[in-house]
Design an enzyme around this catalytic site. Structure first.
Site, short mmCIF file in Angstrom:
data_model
loop_
_atom_site.label_atom_id
_atom_site.label_comp_id
_atom_site.label_asym_id
_atom_site.label_seq_id
_atom_site.Cartn_x
_atom_site.Cartn_y
_atom_site.Cartn_z
N PHE A 148 0.13 6.44 13.58
CA PHE A 148 0.22 7.69 12.83
C PHE A 148 0.80 8.84 13.65
CE2 PHE A 148 -3.76 8.61 15.06
CZ PHE A 148 -3.62 9.96 15.34
N LYS A 172 6.43 -1.19 8.71
CA LYS A 172 5.11 -0.91 8.12
C LYS A 172 4.55 0.29 8.87
CE LYS A 172 1.14 -1.08 8.35
NZ LYS A 172 0.32 0.17 8.31
N GLU A 175 -0.57 4.11 7.39
CA GLU A 175 -0.93 4.49 6.03
C GLU A 175 -1.48 5.92 5.98
OE1 GLU A 175 -2.29 2.43 8.09
OE2 GLU A 175 -4.39 1.93 7.65
N SER A 225 -3.10 1.27 18.86
CA SER A 225 -4.22 1.26 19.81
C SER A 225 -4.32 -0.10 20.51
CB SER A 225 -5.52 1.57 19.08
OG SER A 225 -5.70 0.62 18.05
N CYS A 280 0.36 9.41 23.00
CA CYS A 280 0.05 8.32 23.92
C CYS A 280 0.40 8.71 25.35
CB CYS A 280 0.80 7.07 23.53
SG CYS A 280 2.57 7.32 23.57
N GLU A 379 -10.20 5.81 25.45
CA GLU A 379 -9.10 6.69 25.03
C GLU A 379 -9.66 7.58 23.92
OE1 GLU A 379 -5.90 5.07 22.58
OE2 GLU A 379 -4.48 6.40 23.56
P1 NAD Z 1 -3.85 1.91 15.15
O1 NAD Z 1 -3.89 0.81 16.13
O2 NAD Z 1 -5.09 2.23 14.39
O3 NAD Z 1 -2.74 1.60 14.02
C1 NAD Z 1 -1.43 1.26 14.36
C2 NAD Z 1 -0.83 0.41 13.23
O4 NAD Z 1 -1.60 -0.79 13.10
C3 NAD Z 1 -0.86 1.10 11.87
O5 NAD Z 1 0.33 0.79 11.19
C4 NAD Z 1 -2.07 0.47 11.19
O6 NAD Z 1 -1.94 0.41 9.79
C5 NAD Z 1 -2.10 -0.92 11.78
N1 NAD Z 1 -3.46 -1.47 11.87
C6 NAD Z 1 -4.61 -0.78 12.04
N2 NAD Z 1 -5.67 -1.62 12.09
C7 NAD Z 1 -5.17 -2.87 11.94
C8 NAD Z 1 -5.76 -4.18 11.91
N3 NAD Z 1 -7.08 -4.36 12.04
N4 NAD Z 1 -4.95 -5.23 11.75
C9 NAD Z 1 -3.61 -5.06 11.63
N5 NAD Z 1 -3.01 -3.85 11.64
C10 NAD Z 1 -3.76 -2.77 11.80
O7 NAD Z 1 -3.29 3.19 15.90
P2 NAD Z 1 -3.19 4.67 15.35
O8 NAD Z 1 -4.55 5.26 15.29
O9 NAD Z 1 -2.32 4.72 14.14
O10 NAD Z 1 -2.35 5.36 16.54
C11 NAD Z 1 -2.94 5.87 17.70
C12 NAD Z 1 -2.91 4.85 18.81
O11 NAD Z 1 -1.57 4.46 19.08
C13 NAD Z 1 -3.45 5.40 20.12
O12 NAD Z 1 -4.22 4.41 20.74
C14 NAD Z 1 -2.20 5.68 20.93
O13 NAD Z 1 -2.36 5.67 22.34
C15 NAD Z 1 -1.33 4.57 20.48
N6 NAD Z 1 0.08 4.86 20.74
C16 NAD Z 1 0.67 4.23 21.77
C17 NAD Z 1 1.99 4.50 22.07
C18 NAD Z 1 2.68 3.81 23.20
O14 NAD Z 1 3.86 3.97 23.31
N7 NAD Z 1 2.00 3.06 24.04
C19 NAD Z 1 2.71 5.41 21.29
C20 NAD Z 1 2.07 6.04 20.23
C21 NAD Z 1 0.74 5.74 19.97
#
Ligand code: NAD
Length: 494
Positions: A148, A172, A175, A225, A280, A379
């Site tokens: 997000f 994808k 959401e 994450s 991040c 985090e």
């Molecule tokens: P998230 O892991 O909750 O979601 C990321 C994606 O995975 C979304 O599209 C979500 O719909 C999907 N998702 C969520 N739960 C899932 C599941 N159980 N099974 C399959 N798909 C699933 O992350 P977020 O809260 O949207 O974003 C924040 C996180 O992203 C933080 O941890 C941040 O550090 C990380 N991030 C990392 C970088 C990087 O370059 N390393 C860059 C941006 C964000």
């Protein structure tokens, strides 16, 4: 209330039974509904991408570059509209939203130089009368799954290079703020990308699992994450897919005793609280070496009272709300729990009052933090800066290297030798020297080490052209005056 739908094969579609709420984080009110893709929806998107693949991979490099050039123009022209969409669903301030579009544009610019990146190699006369050349071909259908916090930049990290290489894509997005991806995909269509080359499906685990399990998806780019990144990597690579899964972070900024304390304080405040810490590459731990803490903590505290927190659409705001109410409450729990863990809460943002029901929280500064405390180990992804005090430079390096994450780090010093030693020893993928958020420019690739990246390819830049292509080596002999003969022995070179 608008229904945000998929964009499959160039058409907006999706009347599924399941929907999710999209909020305006500044008011706390639901503003849209988003369809949550079923298995059948996602399979339709994969089928569209598969059908578009032969035509797109046969499209000349010049024509692919033309699309990216036009996209760059359109993105620049429509930057304010797109920034407004980001701010309304994510909450970050408008200037920050425009900033992420600017960084995403770098990836479009780099990808538009695809002809340089897709060069193969040629060796003449490797054996008598035989030449060898290598080519880079697309991997096929690529699934791009994004978080997000950068609803424009992270999709562009992936999509620009993936399509430049001749692949087709199913994106994808999160959401929680899905509209930017649809806007972006429509701009790609306007720029001349054929329907089906970039498809957007919304959804949650069901949509993601369908992508991961589909035999028609060849590669997966994920950013999110760490627990989800790890499971995506395991599930997708188990079925033979190429996977890069970027995870979470805990970025340390080390400040040595010779550093300029006022500019280190400015850098720490900017990097810790910008975008409400939902980056991040945000600095979440300040490592104060020697007596630095005694000077730096008050310098940071002095700056925090002046930060303007408010709706991202208000030009006076420097920091907006968090993404959801649940996330805001979770962030607050780290601050309220820190004192019981033995830390010193210098500034407690959880007590700050805001009008209305927006997902706002004040900024927090927590001193005397140590590994083993939740506020250090997890985090937090919010506007909370922890300060760990250490006696020596070596202790600072050991602390950073013992952390489970290795995304970004920075060192602040005037000592070039110390900075060089830090760069040499630190087990982190991106390092800043007097630069607090060292996100590489588009011509270099982005990625962390350890729990911040699963897979061996970093994202965007040159490594993305490697990730999104398969190489093929062709050995050629053309008829020549040499007499041919039957050779049953394994081909040797002569
Ligand atoms: P998230 O892991 O909750 O979601 C990321 C994606 O995975 C979304 O599209 C979500 O719909 C999907 N998702 C969520 N739960 C899932 C599941 N159980 N099974 C399959 N798909 C699933 O992350 P977020 O809260 O949207 O974003 C924040 C996180 O992203 C933080 O941890 C941040 O550090 C990380 N991030 C990392 C970088 C990087 O370059 N390393 C860059 C941006 C964000």
């Amino acid at each position: 209330m608008a229904l945000i739908r998929h964009l499959i094969d160039g058409t907006e579609t999706g009347e599924t039974a399941r929907t999710g709420a999209v909020y305006d984080p500044a008011t706390g009110e639901q503003q849209h509904e988003v369809v949550l893709g079923s298995r059948a929806d996602v399979e339709r998107a994969i089928a569209a991408a598969r059908a578009a693949l032969p035509g797109w991979r046969a499209t000349s490099l010049t024509k692919r570059a033309d699309v990216l050039f036009r996209l760059r123009h359109l993105l620049t022209e429509r930057r304010d509209d797109l920034a407004a969409i980001v701010t309304s669903e994510h909450g970050k301030v408008l200037s920050d939203a425009a900033g992420e579009i600017g960084r995403g544009l770098e990836n479009v610019e780099f990808a538009s130089g695809l002809i340089n990146q897709l060069k193969g190699e040629f060796s003449e006369q490797v054996s008598t009368g035989i030449d060898v050349h290598s080519v880079k071909q697309p991997v096929g259908v690529v699934a791009c799954i994004t978080p997000f916090n950068f609803p424009v930049m992270v999709p562009l990290w992936m999509v620009a290079s993936a399509i430049a290489c001749g692949n087709t894509v199913v994106l994808k997005p999160s959401e929680k703020d899905p509209s930017a991806s649809v806007f972006l995909a429509k701009l790609f269509l306007e720029a001349g990308l054929p329907a089906g080359v970039l498809n957007v499906v919304h959804g949650d685990k069901e949509a993601v699992d369908t992508l991961l399990d589909s035999p028609d998806v060849s590669a997966v780019s994920f950013v999110g994450s760490t627990p989800i990144a790890r499971s995506i990597y395991q599930r997708a690579s188990a079925s033979g897919k190429r996977v890069q899964a970027l995870g979470g972070a805990k970025n340390h900024m080390v400040v040595l005793e010779d550093a300029d304390i006022e500019s280190a304080a400015d850098a720490a405040v900017s990097a810790a609280y910008g975008s409400a810490g939902e980056r991040c590459m945000a600095v979440s731990v300040l490592v104060a070496v020697g007596d630095v803490g005694d000077r730096l903590v008050p310098a940071i505290e002095r700056r925090l009272g002046d930060l303007a927190i408010g709706a991202g659409t208000d030009a006076a705001s420097e920091m907006g709300p968090l993404i959801t109410r649940e996330h805001r409450d979770k962030v607050a729990s780290y601050v309220t729990g820190a004192a019981a863990e033995g830390a010193t809460v210098v500034v407690d943002g959880t007590t700050k009052q805001f009008d209305g029901d927006g997902f706002f929280i004040g900024v927090s500064l927590v001193d005397d933090v140590k590994p083993g405390m939740r506020v250090y180990d997890d985090e937090i992804f919010g506007p909370v800066l922890s300060v760990v005090r250490v006696d020596t430079f070596d202790e600072a390096i050991a602390l950073v290297n013992a952390n489970q994450y290795g995304n970004g780090t920075a060192i602040f010093t005037r000592d070039g030798g110390a900075a060089r030693q830090y760069e040499f020893e630190v087990e982190v993928g991106m390092v800043g020297v007097n630069v607090p958020i060292p996100v590489p420019v588009g011509a270099y690739s982005f990625g962390g080490w350890k729990g911040s990246l699963f897979g061996d390819s970093h994202i965007y830049g040159p490594e993305s052209f490697h990730f999104y292509t398969r190489s093929k080596v062709v050995t050629t002999r053309w008829p020549d005056p040499v007499q041919s003969s039957i050779q049953l022995a394994f081909p040797g070179n002569s």
